[in-house]
Design a protein around this motif. Sequence first.
Motif, short mmCIF file in Angstrom:
data_model
loop_
_atom_site.label_atom_id
_atom_site.label_comp_id
_atom_site.label_asym_id
_atom_site.label_seq_id
_atom_site.Cartn_x
_atom_site.Cartn_y
_atom_site.Cartn_z
N GLU A 252 88.62 -10.56 -59.50
CA GLU A 252 87.75 -9.50 -59.01
C GLU A 252 87.73 -8.31 -59.95
O GLU A 252 86.68 -7.71 -60.20
CB GLU A 252 88.20 -9.08 -57.61
CG GLU A 252 87.93 -10.11 -56.53
CD GLU A 252 88.57 -9.75 -55.20
OE1 GLU A 252 88.01 -10.15 -54.16
OE2 GLU A 252 89.63 -9.07 -55.21
N MET A 253 88.87 -7.95 -60.49
CA MET A 253 88.94 -6.86 -61.46
C MET A 253 88.13 -7.19 -62.70
O MET A 253 87.37 -6.36 -63.23
CB MET A 253 90.39 -6.59 -61.84
CG MET A 253 91.24 -6.00 -60.72
SD MET A 253 90.86 -4.26 -60.42
CE MET A 253 91.67 -3.55 -61.87
N ALA A 254 88.26 -8.43 -63.19
CA ALA A 254 87.53 -8.85 -64.38
C ALA A 254 86.03 -8.86 -64.12
O ALA A 254 85.22 -8.50 -64.98
CB ALA A 254 88.00 -10.22 -64.83
N SER A 255 85.64 -9.25 -62.90
CA SER A 255 84.22 -9.30 -62.55
C SER A 255 83.61 -7.91 -62.54
O SER A 255 82.50 -7.70 -63.03
CB SER A 255 84.05 -9.96 -61.18
OG SER A 255 82.69 -9.94 -60.78
N LEU A 256 84.34 -6.94 -61.99
CA LEU A 256 83.85 -5.56 -61.97
C LEU A 256 83.67 -5.03 -63.38
O LEU A 256 82.65 -4.42 -63.72
CB LEU A 256 84.82 -4.67 -61.20
CG LEU A 256 84.75 -4.73 -59.67
CD1 LEU A 256 85.89 -3.93 -59.07
CD2 LEU A 256 83.41 -4.20 -59.18
N ALA A 257 84.68 -5.25 -64.23
CA ALA A 257 84.62 -4.75 -65.61
C ALA A 257 83.49 -5.40 -66.38
O ALA A 257 82.86 -4.78 -67.25
CB ALA A 257 85.96 -4.99 -66.31
N ALA A 258 83.20 -6.66 -66.08
CA ALA A 258 82.18 -7.41 -66.82
C ALA A 258 80.77 -6.96 -66.49
O ALA A 258 79.82 -7.30 -67.20
CB ALA A 258 82.31 -8.90 -66.54
N LYS A 259 80.59 -6.19 -65.41
CA LYS A 259 79.26 -5.76 -65.02
C LYS A 259 78.82 -4.48 -65.72
O LYS A 259 77.78 -3.91 -65.44
CB LYS A 259 79.21 -5.54 -63.50
CG LYS A 259 79.40 -6.80 -62.69
CD LYS A 259 79.31 -6.52 -61.20
CE LYS A 259 79.57 -7.80 -60.40
NZ LYS A 259 78.58 -8.83 -60.67
N GLY A 260 79.64 -4.00 -66.67
CA GLY A 260 79.33 -2.77 -67.40
C GLY A 260 78.24 -2.98 -68.44
O GLY A 260 77.78 -4.09 -68.68
N PRO A 261 77.83 -1.89 -69.11
CA PRO A 261 76.75 -1.96 -70.10
C PRO A 261 77.09 -2.77 -71.34
O PRO A 261 76.22 -3.13 -72.10
CB PRO A 261 76.54 -0.48 -70.47
CG PRO A 261 77.82 0.18 -70.12
CD PRO A 261 78.32 -0.53 -68.92
N SER A 262 78.42 -3.05 -71.52
CA SER A 262 78.80 -3.81 -72.72
C SER A 262 78.57 -5.31 -72.56
O SER A 262 78.71 -6.08 -73.50
CB SER A 262 80.29 -3.56 -73.04
OG SER A 262 81.10 -3.98 -71.96
N THR A 263 78.26 -5.75 -71.32
CA THR A 263 78.04 -7.17 -71.06
C THR A 263 76.82 -7.68 -71.85
O THR A 263 75.76 -7.08 -71.80
CB THR A 263 77.81 -7.42 -69.57
OG1 THR A 263 78.95 -6.96 -68.84
CG2 THR A 263 77.59 -8.90 -69.29
N LYS A 264 76.97 -8.77 -72.58
CA LYS A 264 75.88 -9.33 -73.35
C LYS A 264 75.19 -10.43 -72.54
O LYS A 264 75.84 -11.32 -72.00
CB LYS A 264 76.38 -9.90 -74.68
CG LYS A 264 76.96 -8.85 -75.60
CD LYS A 264 77.40 -9.46 -76.92
CE LYS A 264 77.95 -8.42 -77.87
NZ LYS A 264 78.39 -9.01 -79.16
N ARG A 265 73.87 -10.32 -72.46
CA ARG A 265 73.12 -11.32 -71.72
C ARG A 265 72.44 -12.30 -72.69
O ARG A 265 71.94 -11.90 -73.73
CB ARG A 265 72.04 -10.65 -70.85
CG ARG A 265 72.62 -9.70 -69.80
CD ARG A 265 71.52 -9.07 -68.97
NE ARG A 265 72.07 -8.17 -67.95
CZ ARG A 265 71.31 -7.48 -67.12
NH1 ARG A 265 69.99 -7.56 -67.19
NH2 ARG A 265 71.89 -6.72 -66.21
N LYS A 266 72.41 -13.55 -72.30
CA LYS A 266 71.76 -14.57 -73.12
C LYS A 266 70.27 -14.56 -72.84
O LYS A 266 69.84 -14.45 -71.71
CB LYS A 266 72.34 -15.96 -72.82
CG LYS A 266 73.81 -16.08 -73.19
CD LYS A 266 74.32 -17.47 -72.91
CE LYS A 266 75.78 -17.61 -73.30
NZ LYS A 266 76.29 -18.98 -73.02
N SER A 267 69.49 -14.66 -73.90
CA SER A 267 68.04 -14.68 -73.74
C SER A 267 67.57 -16.08 -73.33
O SER A 267 68.25 -17.08 -73.56
CB SER A 267 67.37 -14.26 -75.04
OG SER A 267 67.78 -15.12 -76.09
#
Length: 267
Positions: A252-267
Amino acid sequence: MEHGVVPQSTKSVVSPHVFVTRGDLTHVACDAWMLPTDRTLSVRNYWTKNNPALFEAIRAFSDENFLDRKTHASAVKQWSDASPIPVFTAVPFFGFDDASEFVDIIDSFAEAAAHAIAESGRGESRLFPLLAIPVIGSGGGGEDVLGDLIRVVLKAAEQAAVRHLVDIVIVVRSAAQMGLAQRIRRESSDAQWNELSVELKQAASELATDCAAGNVVPFLGAGISISAGAPSWPALVSQLTIEVADQLTDAEMASLAAKGPSTKRKS
């Protein structure tokens, strides 16, 4: 960018500016700020509250030039704190006898602050370093006196900003001070923003009219919060989860952190 080194192409179209805002000077995200004091380094509790680093700086202060009245201002040496650099500045706490003394005081502050910023390597994210000052000498007096005082501080700040290549924000404490400052700036509006064309000034005036009428809806990108002093997403998540960390799983902690602006999305 090294202090004072501004490309000629940029310098020709952009000049330092003096801003006015209402708020708490100790919360301004700037590079250095004016700490009002006297020659005995008497600092009011308002400035030192919950600031142990500043207490230590006062205790260790030993600038003989300042103590011997050879300069109005002295920046804290080797300020290791991540917060803006405090610059001790000897100012009149109540009123003033001669407006010229404010010119010297603010100029001395800007010089000391600019030098300290250059030595520390701060201010590189802006074209010009940002300094913050209060309306010095506003401890008493009626509206007429306060208006004269704000006018003098504005003028002195404008001169110091140009001379030392810094931006300066004057932080007022009340709606009355803000209203006076706005009125004074409107009276001298022709002298402001000289680098802008007539067309741009007209567009700015029209936009200001729309803002005052409530016809403008601001859309702000995610990046504006950090420059305004807000924490990044990972830092915010960390702060918010401190008290409930024992109730969250690692996933859950990792999931919260991963939702930040640094998360890279695949096109």
